[in-house]
Design an enzyme around this catalytic site. Structure first.
Site, PDB file in Angstrom:
ATOM      1  N   GLY A 133       0.807  -1.204   0.000  1.00 43.61           N
ATOM      2  CA  GLY A 133       0.000   0.000   0.000  1.00 43.61           C
ATOM      3  C   GLY A 133       0.845   1.260   0.000  1.00 43.61           C
ATOM      4  O   GLY A 133       1.922   1.320  -0.606  1.00 43.61           O
ATOM      5  N   SER A 134       0.371   2.260   0.724  1.00 42.94           N
ATOM      6  CA  SER A 134       0.990   3.581   0.656  1.00 42.94           C
ATOM      7  C   SER A 134       2.365   3.673   1.301  1.00 42.94           C
ATOM      8  O   SER A 134       3.060   4.674   1.114  1.00 42.94           O
ATOM      9  CB  SER A 134       0.058   4.620   1.272  1.00 42.94           C
ATOM     10  OG  SER A 134      -1.106   4.771   0.480  1.00 42.94           O
TER      11      SER A 134
END
Length: 486
Positions: free
Chosen positions: A213-214
């Site tokens: 993810g981020s």
């Protein structure tokens, strides 16, 4: 001698010769293979004829050996705090092949490592006294991570950025390795553990790469600064909001629609975790430059040993531009282990230099003499410039102090981090993965620690799944423990 007797004699001699050749072949060529065969009971009898050497944490053995009752195996392995250290030790079983450190150092721990032999041992053929494995694990950090993860399905890795020492390796749910050590009871325990849907035998910290993810945005930001796409974390980017992925009609939206993500700087984009900024940034850089930076950090390394072999964290190839955009926010086919994301934060914390992560400090013989010193031999590699590292540390501090990572704040320490929430399942149909990667520096001592946490599954409602809500508190607990121990 008549013809029939002569032929019978020659045939008999040929049979005797063939038998001698076969016996010689078995003895001298196949003998070692037969001796090493896992089904050879003599090996297990020899291995467990005496107590094994130990795996040491902070001067205390976290393994042991106990006398068995009856049978031909005199000893079995024991684990006083088995579930706490299972992701580190693995298990040594009378019935199954050893894993983790028990497997890597099997010969050292059972006394068959040639380096352990004395002159007397060589002459008499006696098995040497076993050696020991001295780990880098900090028991306070290990316990903090284990307790903070609790009943969730997840993992965490903590390491010292300056030395590469791994201070904690936690995977939950865990298991008690003692249940697998006795050949008489191991079978039932093995079936139960393998039937468990939560897969407690999987070392999620080292051996289960998942979409980061981020948290992967730190890698993309590194590439953008190093390649000169942007000169500073405070320079405005060219990032429309929403950003439509190239060749599609799909907008790359942000979790918070009100966040100031249009043309946001790298600092602001990390602070609010702006997908549009890093998706476009990855497309502008191109997959090759992003991959080159990811590989500097350790992605795509299929021989990452700590010394347990970690599964490969992957940044893919042959993507189109839309897929490259998704890779920029840690999605599409990007995967990472908690170890890998801890390495990213460690390199940034250490001025851009990554010291090889390792969870064994030394191996010794039974008398304590050092056979190999991994602390002294830990190599290092510059990943990004010191200037880029300082800029990213500053931006990561903004994430914790004024952004999405507020749950990682620690009194008396400077903390930087990056949250992540990775989609899971087709069309994000399953509960997302929650990530947090971070570093902390003690304001009083200057000691540092880097941590990465992944929560795969918890009891939290889907709407409450976030890196800050689930993963950051675990990282905070481990960082606090590390800095107090320093």
């Amino acid at each position: 001698m008549n013809k029939t007797i002569r032929r019978a004699s020659v045939f008999t001699l040929l049979l005797v010769f063939a038998l001698l050749v076969r016996a010689t072949w078995v003895q001298f060529y196949e003998g070692q293979a037969l001796a090493d065969d896992q089904d050879n009971r003599r090996n297990a009898i020899q291995t467990y004829a005496e107590p094994l050497g130990n795996i040491i944490v902070a001067g205390e053995a976290v393994t042991g050996s106990a006398r068995t009752e009856g049978g031909d195996l005199a000893y079995k392995r024991t684990y006083p705090d088995g579930a706490l250290y299972a992701a580190v030790t693995g298990y040594a079983s009378q019935a199954y092949a050893p894993t983790q450190l028990e497997g890597v150092y099997e010969d050292l721990l059972n006394g068959t490592d040639p380096r352990l032999n004395t002159v007397v041992d060589t002459v008499t053929g006696k098995r040497a006294d076993p050696g020991n494995v001295i780990t880098t694990i900090d028991p306070d950090v290990q316990k903090a991570g284990y307790e903070a993860l609790g009943d969730t399905k997840g993992a965490a890795v903590a390491m010292d950025p300056k030395t590469g020492r791994i201070l904690g390796v936690v995977s939950t749910p865990s298991y008690d390795p003692s249940s697998l050590t006795d050949a008489n009871t191991a079978g039932a325990a093995w079936k139960k553990l393998n039937a468990d849907a939560d897969k407690p035998l999987t070392n999620r910290a080292l051996r289960q790469p998942l979409p980061p993810g981020s948290t992967f945005k730190l890698v993309v930001a590194s590439a953008a600064l190093e390649d000169g796409l942007y000169a500073s974390v405070d320079e405005k980017t060219d990032s429309p909001d929403p950003y439509t992925l190239p060749g599609t009609v799909t907008p790359l939206t942000n979790e918070n629609p009100a966040a100031p993500c249009e043309n946001a700087s790298i600092r602001v984009a990390l602070q609010y975790s702006c997908n549009n900024v890093f998706g476009k940034m990855a497309v502008d850089l191109g997959q090759d430059r992003v991959r080159a930076m990811a590989e500097k950090y350790g992605f795509n390394d299929d021989a990452q040993d700590v010394p347990v072999r970690a599964y490969t964290s992957v940044y893919p190839k042959d993507m189109d531009k839309a897929q490259t955009g998704l890779s920029g926010i840690g999605q599409f086919d990007v995967t990472a282990t908690p170890l890998q994301m801890a390495m990213v934060s460690a390199a940034i914390a250490n001025g851009g230099e990554l010291v090889s992560p390792h969870m064994v400090a030394q191996t010794t013989d039974s008398g304590g003499d050092v056979l190999e010193d991994y602390d002294e031999n830990a190599g290092s590699e510059r990943i990004i410039s010191a200037g880029t590292a300082e800029q990213l540390r500053s931006a990561m501090r903004t994430v914790v102090e004024d952004g999405t990572g507020s749950n990682a704040r620690i009194d008396g320490a400077t903390v930087g981090g990056k949250t992540g929430t990775a989609q899971h399942g087709e069309n994000n149909s399953k509960t997302p993965y929650a990530w947090f990667t971070s570093y902390a520096t003690s304001d009083s001592t200057g000691e540092e620690v880097a941590v990465a946490v992944m929560v795969e599954q918890s009891d939290a409602a889907r709407s409450e799944v976030s890196g800050n809500g689930l993963a950051a508190p675990v990282a905070k607990a481990m960082m606090q423990a590390a800095l107090k121990s320093s």
